[in-house]
Write an enzyme that holds these catalytic residues in place. Sequence first.
Site, mmCIF file in Angstrom:
data_model
loop_
_atom_site.group_PDB
_atom_site.id
_atom_site.type_symbol
_atom_site.label_atom_id
_atom_site.label_comp_id
_atom_site.label_asym_id
_atom_site.label_seq_id
_atom_site.Cartn_x
_atom_site.Cartn_y
_atom_site.Cartn_z
ATOM 1 N N GLU A 166 117.502 -1.552 -13.869
ATOM 2 C CA GLU A 166 118.877 -2.026 -14.061
ATOM 3 C C GLU A 166 119.354 -1.920 -15.517
ATOM 4 O O GLU A 166 119.891 -2.874 -16.076
ATOM 5 C CB GLU A 166 118.994 -3.462 -13.549
ATOM 6 C CG GLU A 166 118.663 -3.565 -12.061
ATOM 7 C CD GLU A 166 118.627 -5.000 -11.540
ATOM 8 O OE1 GLU A 166 118.939 -5.928 -12.315
ATOM 9 O OE2 GLU A 166 118.264 -5.195 -10.366
ATOM 10 N N GLU A 271 114.587 -1.644 -2.210
ATOM 11 C CA GLU A 271 114.764 -3.084 -1.985
ATOM 12 C C GLU A 271 115.764 -3.320 -0.852
ATOM 13 O O GLU A 271 116.709 -4.096 -0.995
ATOM 14 C CB GLU A 271 115.235 -3.774 -3.277
ATOM 15 C CG GLU A 271 114.316 -3.555 -4.464
ATOM 16 C CD GLU A 271 114.784 -4.257 -5.734
ATOM 17 O OE1 GLU A 271 115.568 -5.222 -5.626
ATOM 18 O OE2 GLU A 271 114.362 -3.835 -6.829
#
Length: 379
Positions: A166, A271
């Site tokens: 991220e 995820e």
Amino acid sequence: MTINRRTLLTRTAMMAGALALTKQNAIARALNETGLKDLYKDDFYIGTAIGNARLNNPPAGFNALVAREFNALTMENDMKWERVHPAPDQWVWEQADKFMALGEQHQMFMVGHVLVWHSQTPDWVFNDDNGQPLPRKALLARMKSHIDTLAGRYRGRIHAWDVVNEAVDEDKGWRKSPWFNQIGPDFVEHAFRYARAAAPEAQLLYNDYNMHNPGKRQFVVDMIKRFKRSAVPIDGVGMQGHVGLGYPDIAEFEKSIKAFAASGVAVHITELDLDALPVAWEHIGAEISSNFDYADELNPYPNGLPAEVETQLAERYAEWFALFVKHRESIARVTLWGTGDSESWKNNFPVRGRTNYPLLFDRDYQRKAAYHAVAALKK
């Protein structure tokens, strides 16, 4: 008829033995059943994420279920910096070692999560003894030491690492994290080089959410191309896949799969979970129990999904997996972020106190309609 104590104890022991044998037989049957990993064995790995609650106190049959259904395993939290390396001279290996033991027992594809991230990283990482931000050189040295120790401990045993997580702020370019602010944008490049030295056999991934976003997509593609030109060792992109019943646009997600694959890396869906509740971002951090005005709106299914929503969830999961199969030549792995609904982080995010149903197994680890829809694509 009178039963003496010795006879009673003998019968009790026999009954206990029979129950234990029955349970062992049930587990053996479960292991021999066809799971998702078998149905998708010609397409990609099927994975799950596991946290310390399930590692330490698995419900009855949980480990057998994981072994039956999945052939890839991700450590949910306990390889993150704050858990595994909470203080400068402290390393906590117990949970990560348990994770490795479980996965290796079943010969699974092991995923390490995560080496470098701005979140769940202690403040001491970025600061000196006086609480002042470390200069570039010192912070790079701290990053390298962490990667050397963590990735080095599991060298040859972790098959893929989420190296950086991220680091891109939607379509705004680099996230202005301490890593960026104190080192510069090349912190990502250094992280990958350090990871390759510490784990030369592992696949090295950049992992992020909202990867369907066109601006973020292009930024990451450009990053990969720069890395390829400079011989920075990146092997794959992780598309987190936190999706919902009505978002994102699957066509945009597909464009990203194609773009990342075309840039020369493997795609991992890292995820995956499918939010069944209304979008609640404007209430982030709120506590439902303290505000009845929006409790029913944001937590509409506290006692289970209505049949029509269960059907929607199943159809949406089938839609996503049909997309993954379509691009199976580019996709190396699809990992669900958890196994059963009760353990999902979606129960409390972005609003605390919600009951969500984002996975393929229910709170009792029974297969849901969504599971059967995903399985049906391959039967």
